[in-house]
Every structure is written in C-alpha cells, then in structure tokens.
Design a protein around this motif. Sequence first.
Motif, short mmCIF file in Angstrom:
data_model
loop_
_atom_site.label_atom_id
_atom_site.label_comp_id
_atom_site.label_asym_id
_atom_site.label_seq_id
_atom_site.Cartn_x
_atom_site.Cartn_y
_atom_site.Cartn_z
N LEU A 10 -7.18 6.40 -9.09
CA LEU A 10 -7.41 5.10 -8.70
C LEU A 10 -6.31 4.55 -8.21
CD1 LEU A 10 -9.11 3.63 -12.08
CD2 LEU A 10 -10.42 3.99 -9.80
N ALA A 11 -5.17 4.75 -8.39
CA ALA A 11 -4.05 4.25 -7.82
C ALA A 11 -3.96 4.68 -6.03
CB ALA A 11 -2.73 4.73 -8.36
N ILE A 12 -4.35 6.03 -5.99
CA ILE A 12 -4.56 6.37 -4.34
C ILE A 12 -5.53 5.47 -3.95
CG2 ILE A 12 -5.07 8.28 -3.16
CD1 ILE A 12 -4.07 10.27 -4.85
N ASN A 13 -6.66 5.63 -4.31
CA ASN A 13 -7.84 4.63 -4.16
C ASN A 13 -7.54 3.32 -3.59
OD1 ASN A 13 -10.56 4.83 -3.17
ND2 ASN A 13 -10.82 3.12 -4.87
N ALA A 14 -6.75 2.68 -4.44
CA ALA A 14 -6.18 1.33 -4.24
C ALA A 14 -5.07 1.34 -2.96
CB ALA A 14 -5.67 0.60 -5.58
N GLY A 15 -4.49 2.25 -3.03
CA GLY A 15 -3.39 2.30 -1.83
C GLY A 15 -4.29 2.54 -0.33
N ASP A 16 -5.31 3.37 -0.44
CA ASP A 16 -5.98 3.58 0.53
C ASP A 16 -6.81 2.30 1.20
OD1 ASP A 16 -5.24 6.39 0.89
OD2 ASP A 16 -7.22 6.89 -0.24
N ALA A 17 -7.24 1.59 0.18
CA ALA A 17 -7.93 0.45 0.46
C ALA A 17 -7.10 -0.63 1.05
CB ALA A 17 -8.82 -0.10 -0.61
N ALA A 28 0.80 -1.24 -0.01
CA ALA A 28 -0.08 0.03 0.10
C ALA A 28 0.85 1.32 -0.13
CB ALA A 28 -0.93 0.04 1.10
N LEU A 29 1.93 1.25 0.88
CA LEU A 29 2.90 2.38 0.84
C LEU A 29 3.72 2.45 -0.37
CD1 LEU A 29 4.11 2.02 4.65
CD2 LEU A 29 2.47 3.60 3.72
N LEU A 30 3.75 1.44 -1.04
CA LEU A 30 4.68 1.72 -2.35
C LEU A 30 3.74 2.26 -3.43
CD1 LEU A 30 6.34 -1.85 -2.83
CD2 LEU A 30 7.30 0.05 -2.30
N ILE A 31 2.44 1.95 -3.33
CA ILE A 31 1.75 2.63 -4.40
C ILE A 31 1.61 4.28 -4.09
CG2 ILE A 31 -0.95 2.93 -5.00
CD1 ILE A 31 -1.27 0.26 -4.33
N HIS A 32 1.57 4.59 -3.06
CA HIS A 32 1.53 6.01 -2.53
C HIS A 32 3.00 6.77 -2.78
CE1 HIS A 32 -2.23 5.89 0.20
NE2 HIS A 32 -2.69 5.66 -1.01
N ASP A 33 3.92 6.02 -2.52
CA ASP A 33 5.25 6.35 -2.65
C ASP A 33 5.81 6.78 -4.10
OD1 ASP A 33 7.93 6.79 -1.14
OD2 ASP A 33 8.73 5.12 -2.43
N LEU A 55 7.80 -3.55 -13.96
CA LEU A 55 6.59 -3.03 -14.79
C LEU A 55 6.22 -1.33 -14.72
CD1 LEU A 55 4.63 -6.20 -14.36
CD2 LEU A 55 5.78 -5.46 -16.21
N PRO A 56 5.31 -0.92 -15.51
CA PRO A 56 4.96 0.39 -15.12
C PRO A 56 4.24 0.37 -13.63
CG PRO A 56 4.49 -0.14 -17.34
CD PRO A 56 4.92 -1.56 -16.50
N THR A 57 4.42 1.41 -13.10
CA THR A 57 3.67 1.88 -11.72
C THR A 57 2.19 1.62 -11.86
OG1 THR A 57 3.95 4.09 -12.24
CG2 THR A 57 5.76 2.95 -10.71
N LEU A 58 1.71 1.41 -10.68
CA LEU A 58 0.12 1.44 -10.86
C LEU A 58 -0.45 2.63 -11.23
CD1 LEU A 58 -1.41 -1.06 -9.69
CD2 LEU A 58 -2.10 0.40 -7.84
N HIS A 59 -0.02 3.69 -10.85
CA HIS A 59 -0.71 5.13 -11.17
C HIS A 59 -0.39 5.35 -12.67
CE1 HIS A 59 3.37 6.58 -10.12
NE2 HIS A 59 3.16 7.57 -11.04
N ALA A 60 1.05 4.84 -13.45
CA ALA A 60 1.01 4.91 -14.82
C ALA A 60 0.04 4.35 -15.47
CB ALA A 60 2.51 4.60 -14.92
#
Lengths: 340, 151
Positions: free
Chosen positions: A108-115, A80-85, A97-102
């Motif tokens: 949507l990436a922030i939302n997934a990280g929050d979840a 979760a912290l990696l997504i936000h980072d 691979l490309p980052t989740l927000h890419a």
Amino acid sequence: MSRSIQPLLEAYGKLIREYVDQYLTSQPKAPYLHDLLADYPRRGGKLMRPCICMAHARAFGGRLEDAIPFAAAVEILHNALLIHDDIQDESVERRGLPTLHALHGVPLAINAGDAMLLMAFGPLLDNVGRRGGALARRILEVTRRMARETAEGQALDIGWRQDNRHDITTADYLTMVLKKTAWMATIWPAQVGMLLGTHGLVDPEAVVRFGFFLGAIFQIQDDLLNFSSEAAYGKEPRGDLFEAKRTLLLIHVRSQCNHHQRRQLDHFMCLRRQERTADSVAWLADLMVSKGSPDYARMVAESLAGAARHEFIRAYGHLPDSQDKDFIEDLVPWVFNRTT
Amino acid sequence: MSENQTGMNPEAAQDGRWHRPPPEREKPLRSAWSDGVMPMGGRPITETVEDTIRTAYRVIGENIRQGHDAAERFGWENTRGATDPSRDLGTLASRMIQLGREMATTYFDAMDLLLQEADQRRGDRERPRGQAGEPPPPDTQRGRDDADEPH
C-alpha cells in the motif's frame, strides 16, 4: 545570519501546505489510498525545497501566486520519493512517527508513493502550458534531468550497500550526494523558480554549482544529525549506521582504521540490517568518535559552505537586493546549523 | 580576587609586581582550523579542505560536462522530432512570406487574364458589324498595351 530564513519558511510554507493538502485530498475518498497520500505532507516537514522554488521565482522577478503550484509540485514529488526511499532503506521512522510502510504495509505504501509521483506532475502541467511553449519545454527539460540524476544517485546509494562496496572514496560520495540529494533538493527547485521568474529567459545551469554545494552541506549535516541522534531529528537514531550507509563519516573512519579495526568494520558492513545489533552500532559510533570522523565531516561541510558562498555571488550577485535573495544566501549557514 | 583565582605566582610578588607562572607548553597552542596545523586524518586541515573543494569542483564539473553532452545529443535528435517552438515560428514566417509572394503572383496573373478576357469580349461585340472572313481589327489582336503604337 539566518534571520531571513524563518519568516519566509513560515509565510511560503503556509501557502504551500494549504495548496498541497487541498490538491491531495480534493478527490473522493478512495479506500486504502486517500489517507496515505496526505500523511507525510501533514507531518510538517521543513518545506525547504518548495520554498527554494518560490524564493527563486520571486528573486528573479516572478509573482508569488504564480509560483505556488510549482512549489507544491516540488513538495509532492519529494514526499512521494520519501515513501519509496523509506521502503528501500527499511527505515522505521519519518518525521517523528512510524514510516508509511510500517503503518500500512509495503504494497500500500508503494501504491501511495506511485500515486503521488504521478499526481505531482498535475500542478506542474496544469500551469506550465499557459505560459508558452518555450517555458514549458525548459521546465520539463530540467525536470527530466532531475528525475534521471536522482534515480542514478539512489541507485548508487543502494547498489554500494547491496554489493558490500568498501572502496567508496570522498569523490564517489560527493557524486552520489550531487545526484541523490542536490538535484532534487536544491538544484531543481531553484531552476524551476528562476525559469518561472524570468519566463524561461535564463540558463538554468547558472545555479547548478551553488545548488550542489548547498545540497552537499545539507546531506553532510543530515549524516551528522543522524549520528548525533538528537530528539528533534525525527528519524531513527543512528539509522544510517544500522543501514551501513556510505556516509562521509563511514568513509573517513574506514580510512583511519588499523588492520584489525578495518577487518571488524568490513565484517559489520557485510552484515544484513537485521543482523546489526545495537551493541555493534555503538561500537562503530565510538570508533568514529575516536577517529575524529564527525569533526572531519563538519570540517568538510564548512569548506563546502565557503565554496557555496563563492558560487552564490557568481550566480546571484547581479540580482537586486530582496528578502528572497537574502533567503537564498542564508540557506548556506541555515542548512549547516539546522537541528531537524 | 584571591591568588588562586588569578593564577599569579605568590613568590614572584615579593618585588611588588605580579608575575604569571611559566607556561607548561613550549610553543603556542593553535587549534583553529585556519592555522593549518591541526591534523585531520593525518594531514593538515588546509590540505584536506583544499582536497575536498578540488574534488567537489571536479565532481560538479564532470556532471555539467555530461549534461552538456546529453543536451547536445538530445538537441540533435530533437530536430528530427518535436522542434523548438521558436524554430517553428521561423519556419511558419517563411511559409507565410512564400504564400504572400504566391498570392501576389496569382493576383496579377488573374488580373491579366481578366483584362485579356475583357478585350476579347469587346472584340467579339465589335465583330458582327464587319464582314465575314475580314481580319479582326488590329488593336484587338495585339492587346491593350501596344494599341496606340504605330504599325
């Protein structure tokens, strides 16, 4: 020296991966969320953090099956912290691979990280209550401390770049590493594991020094791998230079520059990320090599490895010999020599 | 093995013994970190290593101190809110002991009352056999304990 590392990483890693995958995908498929949750965990990280938790639980007398949910919580929180980072650092690549927000966009990436941040506490809370109030309270205490320290460290890392701080010292860097990296990566997993193994009957502070040195070596090696840009590394080549991260290499090279070079370097550090070209990054990399900055960072990591071994004996010397104890000790050379 | 490979001086071999060529360096080349002579950032390695370790211990020492201070503050605040379960257990145990004492006192008080009531009823049963206005028998007035004592 690191022979005990790989077998345990594989054995424990398999158990953790199965638990995490099942936990994150057990809910009905939610559009725009379900696939994002299991993306980073499925990319196959090293699983060092949850394995530290399990090895500590076992080395301190606990049962393997009891430690799995807690180790899974550690891994989910880390992802979760990696997504936000990645969003904060504007990183483009994660685990090859490309980052989740890419892939899916920042919202949507922030939302997934929050979840995932909130879901990480599920396995922790589901299992901690059964073990009595005293243990639950101690595990939540170390978790709260980790959350605070990690947020403070991340704030330093971002704030220094945002304010174009050029006066960062080695002590500042080590403080940031302690907070941003060590508490989450090494100290907290170790504390949770040892509290589980002893039913909360040990002082979790006993492993803080060892965890700090181990985490600092891990971070410096990460800085060096990012600099060397080997294919197996899995992140953007020299991404730290593009982001002008205040690494040990950057701090060292600035201290060794002449007046003209320092002015050039300060100008580079003041630029926005998208303004830093591949040529300017190559110039900085050459400057670092010419000033011996990678050698300096390696030497500091080696010094810290010596301190880590010293602290290992103090914190774990009394434990009976076991594969898990060997694993914890062997983490020191392993993080120092790792290539991914 | 040829002369070139061994690096021996062919002229010096005339006395029948091989000699190494004189070294170009004037003193031993030491590059290992532990020798403390390789400069790193303008300072000897050992000094840099010592500095790093000293700094690292200072950083972690300060962090631990701050953690202690925070824990003490939180621990003090905690006594006003959610308490330590072990402390709760102590409080509950004290309450149980106190309740036990009160139960025992209540039990003996109740028994005393019941006995007094039983004596009273016995006296009431015996009263119709006597005359109106006669004083009750002395033993029912004084209670059970001193019934056999001389007047």
